[in-house]
Design an enzyme around this catalytic site. Structure first.
Site, mmCIF file in Angstrom:
data_model
loop_
_atom_site.group_PDB
_atom_site.id
_atom_site.type_symbol
_atom_site.label_atom_id
_atom_site.label_comp_id
_atom_site.label_asym_id
_atom_site.label_seq_id
_atom_site.Cartn_x
_atom_site.Cartn_y
_atom_site.Cartn_z
ATOM 1 N N LYS A 147 0.839 -1.205 0.000
ATOM 2 C CA LYS A 147 0.000 0.000 0.000
ATOM 3 C C LYS A 147 0.874 1.255 0.000
ATOM 4 C CE LYS A 147 -0.124 -0.432 4.977
ATOM 5 N NZ LYS A 147 -0.635 -1.332 6.006
ATOM 6 N N TYR B 120 18.438 29.628 1.237
ATOM 7 C CA TYR B 120 17.435 30.584 1.716
ATOM 8 C C TYR B 120 17.675 30.963 3.176
ATOM 9 C CZ TYR B 120 14.677 29.420 -2.429
ATOM 10 O OH TYR B 120 14.245 29.248 -3.701
HETATM 11 C C1 LIG Z 1 -0.023 -2.339 6.583
HETATM 12 C C2 LIG Z 1 -0.697 -3.566 7.024
HETATM 13 C C3 LIG Z 1 0.023 -4.749 7.259
HETATM 14 C C4 LIG Z 1 1.536 -4.804 7.264
HETATM 15 O O1 LIG Z 1 1.970 -4.247 8.487
HETATM 16 P P1 LIG Z 1 3.527 -4.264 8.933
HETATM 17 O O2 LIG Z 1 3.468 -3.881 10.366
HETATM 18 O O3 LIG Z 1 4.241 -3.260 8.091
HETATM 19 O O4 LIG Z 1 4.026 -5.637 8.724
HETATM 20 C C5 LIG Z 1 -0.691 -5.892 7.570
HETATM 21 N N1 LIG Z 1 -2.031 -5.862 7.639
HETATM 22 C C6 LIG Z 1 -2.761 -4.747 7.452
HETATM 23 C C7 LIG Z 1 -4.245 -4.792 7.574
HETATM 24 C C8 LIG Z 1 -2.127 -3.565 7.152
HETATM 25 O O5 LIG Z 1 -2.846 -2.450 6.981
#
Ligand SMILES: *Cc1c(COP(=O)(O)O)cnc(C)c1O
Length: 371
Positions: free
Chosen positions: A39, A266
């Site tokens: 994601k 800057y």
């Molecule tokens: C992002 C996510 C993961 C992965 O989590 P990590 O802590 O990075 O391993 C697993 N399950 C869900 C529902 C997530 O949103």
């Protein structure tokens, strides 16, 4: 956004590190099936190259937050089982089914609403039921509604396939395990004796690394560990079993010898000393680097040297140890010889989480897979 292919700034994804981390995690967690969470542009590493590297490294499935991210994977030719972790509007049930993605569902009402759009060309919607055991985000909270949802899917077999069920832990990577156990108990209370689909998965990285023995299943959804970051930041386990995946490199595009008191960038927050060599690199806060990174030591010619003056939108200046030629590599994140900067270092310096740094890295930084 424009991707800057002609600018000598690169985000590299190490194939060797991805493969190594997947193997380490598989071994430690005894996982039979591993989803990689990709994601948010694969935690900022780059959705398509990171997914490709993970598939080449032996990952079994992918997990995105949004339907659009899932569609992008399909358009890039990635055909692995793909979970959409967030809630999608029911009117997109057909698009999800057509693209062979798995929809996460947290209520009976969603299934009822989606039914009017299904089936599509005889193709059923694969459903992942989310159970809220205490994350407090999405999912079924009552056993009766969960049972009703499963019954509903069976009553409408032409429309739905009960493919998957999951829950998500709020605290699986902490030394304090009470809340983790409360959630695990809640999982058993809500699901014991209920029909289970082919894919049952509870573990994120933390649960997979520290609680594998307690898990009722060996399917995991990992992110953090595969990207090379130790979930407990070394509190529960040293991080030496993981390899950093990401490097962020650029090159000197302009080099000058300064006089005493010359202001840099800057607002002149830095003044050069006599004879100081200062180099400019084509990377700035417009690429997603936090402006708080001023003063952070990057690696040039094998030594750590500070970013001087304010970061500009597209450029920043580095105090060089001596005159160096244009084209010299400057490593923001990564290794040169004995020196190494990691995402965690950048996070510590700026007081941000590693994923706040990486998910901000903009699309215009060219991403590539390296050996
Ligand atoms: C992002 C996510 C993961 C992965 O989590 P990590 O802590 O990075 O391993 C697993 N399950 C869900 C529902 C997530 O949103």
């Amino acid at each position: 956004m424009v991707v800057a292919v002609t600018r000598p700034t690169r985000l590299n994804i190490s194939q060797a590190a991805v493969t190594h981390n997947i193997q380490e995690v598989r071994q430690a967690s005894q996982a039979s099936f591993m989803f990689l969470a990709v994601k948010a542009n694969a935690y900022g590493f780059g959705l398509i190259p990171m997914s490709q590297a993970a598939v080449a490294g032996g990952i079994d499935g992918l997990a995105v937050a949004l339907l659009d991210e899932g569609l992008a994977l399909r358009q890039a030719g990635l055909t692995e089982p793909t979970l959409i972790l967030g809630i999608t509007l029911p009117q997109y049930a057909r698009l999800i089914a057509e693209n062979n993605l798995i929809a996460t569902v947290g209520s009976l009402a969603w299934l009822e609403a989606a039914l009017q759009y299904l089936p599509v060309n005889g193709q059923r919607l694969q459903v992942n039921l989310a159970v809220d055991t205490g994350m407090g985000r999405i999912g079924f909270r009552e056993r009766t509604e969960l049972e009703a949802a499963i019954t509903f899917m069976h009553e409408h077999r032409e429309a739905f396939t009960y493919a998957s069920i999951m829950t998500h832990f709020a605290e699986a990577d902490a030394p304090e395990v009470d809340y983790f156990h409360q959630q695990l108990n809640r999982w058993h209370a809500l699901t014991d004796g209920i029909e289970m689909p082919p894919l049952v998965h509870l573990s994120n990285s933390g649960a997979a690394m520290y609680h594998a023995d307690e898990m009722p299943t060996d399917v995991i959804r990992a992110g953090t560990v595969v990207y090379g970051v130790e979930p407990s930041r070394g509190e529960l386990r040293s991080d030496d079993y993981l390899e950093p995946v990401l490097t962020l490199e650029t090159e000197l595009v302009f080099v000058k010898k300064c006089h005493e008191g010359e202001g840099v960038s800057y607002g002149h927050t830095y003044y050069a000393h006599e004879g100081e060599w200062i180099g400019t690199v084509p990377l700035g806060y417009g690429d997603g680097l936090p402006r708080k990174l001023q003063g952070f030591e990057v690696i040039v010619d094998g030594v750590k040297r500070p970013i001087v003056g304010k970061l500009a939108m597209d450029q920043m200046m580095i105090s060089l140890p001596y005159e160096l030629p244009i084209g010299t590599t400057v490593t923001i994140i990564g290794r040169q010889g004995e020196q190494e900067n990691t995402l965690e270092h950048v996070g510590q310096y700026t007081d941000l989480a590693p994923w706040e740094i990486s998910t901000n890295l903009q699309e215009r930084i060219y991403r590539q897979i390296t050996d």
